[in-house]
Design an enzyme around this catalytic site. Structure first.
Site, PDB file in Angstrom:
ATOM      1  CE1 TYR A  19      -6.337  15.230  -6.971  1.00 32.56           C
ATOM      2  CE2 TYR A  19      -8.608  15.814  -7.467  1.00 32.56           C
ATOM      3  CZ  TYR A  19      -7.689  14.995  -6.834  1.00 32.56           C
ATOM      4  OH  TYR A  19      -8.123  13.933  -6.080  1.00 32.56           O
ATOM      5  CB  VAL A  57     -12.730  11.014   1.422  1.00 30.34           C
ATOM      6  CG1 VAL A  57     -12.424  10.121   2.623  1.00 30.34           C
ATOM      7  CG2 VAL A  57     -13.306  10.205   0.277  1.00 30.34           C
ATOM      8  CG  ASP A  82       8.519  11.417  -3.067  1.00 27.82           C
ATOM      9  OD1 ASP A  82       7.491  11.101  -3.701  1.00 27.82           O
ATOM     10  OD2 ASP A  82       8.842  12.601  -2.845  1.00 27.82           O
ATOM     11  CE  LYS A 127      -6.248  11.435  -7.676  1.00 32.07           C
ATOM     12  NZ  LYS A 127      -5.564  10.226  -7.143  1.00 32.07           N
ATOM     13  CB  ILE A 163      -0.934   0.023   1.227  1.00 33.55           C
ATOM     14  CG1 ILE A 163      -1.785  -1.249   1.281  1.00 33.55           C
ATOM     15  CG2 ILE A 163      -1.821   1.274   1.197  1.00 33.55           C
ATOM     16  CD1 ILE A 163      -2.648  -1.366   2.530  1.00 33.55           C
TER      17      ILE A 163
END
Length: 249
Positions: free
Chosen positions: A150, A183, A57, A154, A6
């Site tokens: 942004y 969220v 990173d 996505k 993850i």
């Protein structure tokens, strides 16, 4: 029991997902940029399962390669990759946008996902088994003003997920693309560069999704029967009807 890697595991959706899968007894490789937070999380969750931590990173290819290549042999067979690391910076029109912000989003949300996936996929193909979860956003569904870069990153995640599915299904590798709506995490705090008031306003007047809600959805996809692939999932809070429209009290 699965071995699950993850990225962005130390906060928000990544942390909640890590906690859930650890409590289900899976072996977890947690990845992040701060050793102290990684070690704290490792200590916290080691009571439930085996935890291995990698500090790198995702935006730095050399770091990604070195970290993943450093995995001990018994940790190299990764069953599930969750590409969660990403970021949003600024909310400015293109004409006033900061190129450093653009670079950070493109490098983290797109290139970072590609770097990590490239390291994991070959071994999955050899096994003819695996599952990749990519965390996109409802911003991929509808571009909004002042968030063009942004949204573009996505949208790229959506396209990459589709391409992965076309290339990898024959190798028994599942691809799931998840698009969360609003969220409540530190997402907005990062976007507004630590401005708590602006960040709080994003979630005012309605009940946003929680990181745990997305973790539950990820777990549902991963734990589905072998013959079932959840290819795409869009998740809104009940007060949100599309990326730009939230009904507040």
């Amino acid at each position: 029991m699965k071995t699950i890697l993850i990225t962005g595991a130390t906060s928000g959706i990544g942390k909640s997902t890590t906690e859930l899968f650890a409590k289900q007894g899976n072996r977890i490789i947690i990845c992040g940029r701060r050793t102290d937070i990684l070690e704290s999380l490792k200590s916290e969750l080691s009571q439930f399962t085996e935890i291995f931590s990698l500090m790198f990173d995702v935006r730095n290819l050399d770091e990604v390669e070195a970290a993943i290549n450093s995995l001990p042999e018994e940790w190299k067979d990764i069953d599930v990759l969750i590409n969660n690391a990403g970021n949003a910076h600024g909310l400015d029109p293109l004409s006033e946008g900061k190129t450093d912000d653009w670079d950070s989003m493109i490098e983290g949300n797109v290139k970072g996902l590609l770097y990590v996936s490239k390291m994991i996929i070959p071994r999955m193909k050899t096994k003819n088994l695996g599952h990749i979860i990519n965390i996109s956003s409802v911003a991929a569904r509808q571009t909004y003003a002042n968030g063009v870069v942004y949204c573009a990153t996505k949208k790229a995640v959506d396209v990459i997920s589709e391409g992965m599915r076309l290339e990898l299904t024959e190798f028994g590798i599942k691809i799931t693309n998840i698009q969360p709506g609003a969220v409540e995490t530190d997402f907005s705090l990062v976007r507004f560069k630590g401005d708590n008031e602006k960040a709080a306003n994003v979630y005012a007047g309605y009940e946003p999704l929680k990181a745990e809600d997305i973790a539950d959805a990820i777990a549902y996809c991963v734990n589905a029967p072998k013959h079932v692939t959840i290819s795409d999932m869009t998740i809104y809070p009940s007060a949100q009807s599309e990326p730009r429209t939230i009904y507040r009290k």
